[in-house]
Structures are given as structure tokens and as C-alpha cells.
Design a protein around this motif. Sequence first.
Motif, PDB file in Angstrom:
ATOM      1  N   UNK A   1      28.917   5.930  -1.007  1.00  5.90           N
ATOM      2  CA  UNK A   1      29.284   7.310  -1.276  1.00  5.90           C
ATOM      3  C   UNK A   1      28.630   7.920   0.014  1.00  5.90           C
ATOM      4  N   UNK A   2      29.278   9.131   0.545  1.00  5.07           N
ATOM      5  CA  UNK A   2      28.642   9.915   1.550  1.00  5.07           C
ATOM      6  C   UNK A   2      27.931  10.921   0.613  1.00  5.07           C
TER       7      UNK A   2
ATOM      8  N   UNK B   1      29.280  12.656  -2.976  1.00  3.97           N
ATOM      9  CA  UNK B   1      28.302  12.741  -4.042  1.00  3.97           C
ATOM     10  C   UNK B   1      28.407  13.815  -4.557  1.00  3.97           C
ATOM     11  N   UNK B   2      28.264  15.104  -3.857  1.00  3.19           N
ATOM     12  CA  UNK B   2      28.214  16.513  -4.322  1.00  3.19           C
ATOM     13  C   UNK B   2      29.537  16.809  -5.059  1.00  3.19           C
ATOM     14  N   UNK B   3      30.582  16.163  -4.389  1.00  4.94           N
ATOM     15  CA  UNK B   3      32.134  16.677  -5.092  1.00  4.94           C
ATOM     16  C   UNK B   3      31.988  16.006  -6.366  1.00  4.94           C
ATOM     17  N   UNK B   4      31.385  14.641  -6.511  1.00  5.08           N
ATOM     18  CA  UNK B   4      31.753  13.994  -7.726  1.00  5.08           C
ATOM     19  C   UNK B   4      30.798  14.769  -8.647  1.00  5.08           C
ATOM     20  N   UNK B   5      29.491  15.103  -8.543  1.00  8.33           N
ATOM     21  CA  UNK B   5      28.659  15.771  -9.294  1.00  8.33           C
ATOM     22  C   UNK B   5      29.340  16.898  -9.767  1.00  8.33           C
TER      23      UNK B   5
ATOM     24  N   UNK C   1      32.579  17.425 -10.058  1.00  9.41           N
ATOM     25  CA  UNK C   1      33.613  17.389 -11.048  1.00  9.41           C
ATOM     26  C   UNK C   1      33.093  16.859 -12.368  1.00  9.41           C
ATOM     27  N   UNK C   2      32.108  16.218 -12.430  1.00  7.54           N
ATOM     28  CA  UNK C   2      31.547  15.614 -13.574  1.00  7.54           C
ATOM     29  C   UNK C   2      30.959  16.901 -14.496  1.00  7.54           C
ATOM     30  N   UNK C   3      30.553  17.612 -13.709  1.00  9.92           N
ATOM     31  CA  UNK C   3      29.901  18.915 -14.407  1.00  9.92           C
ATOM     32  C   UNK C   3      31.043  19.618 -15.208  1.00  9.92           C
ATOM     33  N   UNK C   4      32.235  19.923 -14.281  1.00 13.19           N
ATOM     34  CA  UNK C   4      33.240  20.731 -14.995  1.00 13.19           C
ATOM     35  C   UNK C   4      33.829  19.924 -16.212  1.00 13.19           C
TER      36      UNK C   4
END
Length: 68
Positions: free
Chosen positions: A3-4, A8-12, A14-17
Motif C-alpha cells: 500500500x502507498x 493506507x490513510x484512506x483505508x484507516x 474508512x475503517x474508522x467510519x
Amino acid sequence: MAQTPQQRRANLKFAKGNEARMGKSEEQIKKRTKDVPKSPISPVWLILLGFVVFGGLVFEIISRIFLR
């Protein structure tokens, strides 16, 4: 493929939401998002419209008083 940092920031995010939604029904989720009604016209346009309408009214009254 790794992951770039941007992914990684986008996935975190999304996971937080998703974690915030866990254990809640669809109605509770929709209620929270619909609490704040939004005006269809921005405050800037309302001020501009008020200035045009009331400013024109004031100028018309002044012209009728002083320019008879």
C-alpha cells in the motif's frame, strides 16, 4: 503489491467510519446524518439579495424625497 501512504490513510479513514457504525441500525445512522437541515441558498447570496432589494428601496426613497 504494498500500500502507498495515501491508500493506507484512506483505508484507516474508512475503517474508522465503519467502526462508528458497528452495532447500530440503519435508522440510527440515517437519523444522525439528517439532523442538520441545510439552507438551499448560501448566506452570502442572501446578504447580496438583501442588499440589492433593500438598498434599491432606500435609494428610491431618497430620490423621491430630495429630487421632487
